[in-house]
Design a protein around this motif. Structure first.
Motif, PDB file in Angstrom:
ATOM      1  N   GLU A  75       0.775  -1.159   0.008  1.00  0.00           N
ATOM      2  CA  GLU A  75       0.394   0.063   0.115  1.00  0.00           C
ATOM      3  C   GLU A  75       0.916   1.418  -0.301  1.00  0.00           C
ATOM      4  O   GLU A  75       0.902   2.131  -0.936  1.00  0.00           O
ATOM      5  CB  GLU A  75      -0.691  -0.192   1.741  1.00  0.00           C
ATOM      6  CG  GLU A  75      -1.811  -1.050   1.251  1.00  0.00           C
ATOM      7  CD  GLU A  75      -3.097  -1.593   2.728  1.00  0.00           C
ATOM      8  OE1 GLU A  75      -2.711  -0.398   3.583  1.00  0.00           O
ATOM      9  OE2 GLU A  75      -3.503  -2.043   3.078  1.00  0.00           O
ATOM     10  N   GLN A  79       1.152   3.809  -2.935  1.00  0.00           N
ATOM     11  CA  GLN A  79       0.831   5.349  -2.905  1.00  0.00           C
ATOM     12  C   GLN A  79       1.673   6.521  -3.476  1.00  0.00           C
ATOM     13  O   GLN A  79       1.481   7.473  -3.745  1.00  0.00           O
ATOM     14  CB  GLN A  79       0.513   5.810  -0.987  1.00  0.00           C
ATOM     15  CG  GLN A  79      -0.713   5.178  -1.242  1.00  0.00           C
ATOM     16  CD  GLN A  79      -2.027   5.562  -1.768  1.00  0.00           C
ATOM     17  OE1 GLN A  79      -2.163   6.958  -2.264  1.00  0.00           O
ATOM     18  NE2 GLN A  79      -3.205   5.576  -1.597  1.00  0.00           N
ATOM     19  N   THR A  83       1.809   8.797  -5.801  1.00  0.00           N
ATOM     20  CA  THR A  83       2.453  10.600  -6.082  1.00  0.00           C
ATOM     21  C   THR A  83       3.571  10.701  -6.778  1.00  0.00           C
ATOM     22  O   THR A  83       3.492  12.232  -6.598  1.00  0.00           O
ATOM     23  CB  THR A  83       2.749  10.703  -4.132  1.00  0.00           C
ATOM     24  OG1 THR A  83       1.873   9.905  -3.863  1.00  0.00           O
ATOM     25  CG2 THR A  83       2.872  12.814  -3.945  1.00  0.00           C
TER      26      THR A  83
END
Length: 303
Positions: A75, A79, A83
């Motif tokens: 996870e 992420q 980004t």
């Protein structure tokens, strides 16, 4: 040291080890030395305050703490990558699904499903990889793929013994068949008797590590005479068409069979059933992965 001190590099290395199954394979994939991989794992274990890997003679296995870390590592990495893409002005990949598949599924089933998905949901990007069943199970556990197409043979045991148990959907159950050259004596009938498999020349995948000997009829009561080895199923079938030997094949490969090959059922002996499974971790699927799963189910019916 608190776990909040864990570095992104160590998380990436750990996920690679979890997926590859050995420190050596992870080092090769990342372009690191094995000692560098070991140092990153040791750093992460210090931060976690627990052993994350169980070292065994055949590789590594995640401990209960390791399963927790790899799940959250996936996870975090996703992420961070999202980004980075946004900061670079690249399109987001929320419409992405990742699929693993066993070798023969790539000849017909996977292309058929992806073609249909492109027509109905062109915004979804699908990333695929081929692998053995153990490799695909590790990729699921490591969060590297969302779905895995795998084949299962009797006695149809669980794919692994880890928890939580993988969710398995049986997409099809079909009998293994034999591919023979059209000029072969066995091609004269509408089936092959199991007794006639004795003394045949076989075309099979090379046996290595965790891979099974694919291409030879299971339970053959003699040492098989393997005259050609090839991992690629289409290569095997073209060798059959050239009269070089015989091989096993699943009915789902029928649309890819080249001219000069007959695919026949084998009678006598135990039925050699094969299940086609769609495996995933428990829990809700992302919308792209759910759409991909539906496209695979539709492709199964059409092929």
């Amino acid at each position: 040291m608190a776990f909040t001190d864990a570095s992104l590099t160590s998380l990436r290395v750990f996920r690679e080890v979890a997926e590859r199954g050995t420190l050596t394979a992870a080092a090769d994939a990342l372009g690191y030395t094995q000692s560098a991989v070991s140092r990153q794992i040791a750093s992460l274990e210090r931060a976690a305050g627990a052993a994350l890997l169980e070292r065994r003679h055949d590789g590594v296995r995640l401990t209960p703490a390791g399963h927790i870390v790899v799940r959250h590592a996936a996870e975090v990495i996703d992420q961070i990558d999202a980004t980075a893409r946004e900061l670079a002005g690249l399109p987001d990949q929320r419409g992405k699904a990742r699929l693993g598949w066993f070798a023969s599924a790539g000849a017909v089933l996977v292309p058929h499903a992806l073609e249909a998905l492109r027509r109905t949901h062109p915004a979804i990007t699908v990333i695929t990889r081929e692998g053995s069943t153990p490799a695909l199970v590790r990729a699921l556990r490591a969060g590297a793929v969302d779905l895995a197409l795998v084949a299962s043979a009797p006695p149809f045991r669980p794919l692994d013994t880890e928890t939580p148990a993988l969710e398995l959907e049986v997409l099809a159950e079909r009998s293994l068949r034999l591919a023979v050259p059209e000029s072969h004596p066995l091609a004269r009938a509408d089936h092959v008797d199991i007794a006639d498999l004795r003394g045949q020349r076989w075309i099979a995948a090379p046996r290595s590590g965790e891979d099974l000997l694919m291409g030879v009829w299971p339970g053959l009561d003699e040492r098989p005479q393997i005259v050609h080895t090839a991992r690629d199923w289409l290569a095997k079938l073209h060798l059959v068409a050239a009269g070089c030997g015989v091989t096993t094949v699943t009915p789902s490969m029928a649309p890819a069979v080249p001219p000069g090959v007959r695919v026949l059922p084998v009678r006598g002996g135990p039925r050699e059933e094969r299940r086609l499974l769609l495996a995933r971790l428990p829990g809700p699927l992302s919308e792209p992965a759910a759409r991909l799963a539906e496209a695979i189910r539709t492709a199964i019916g059409e092929t």
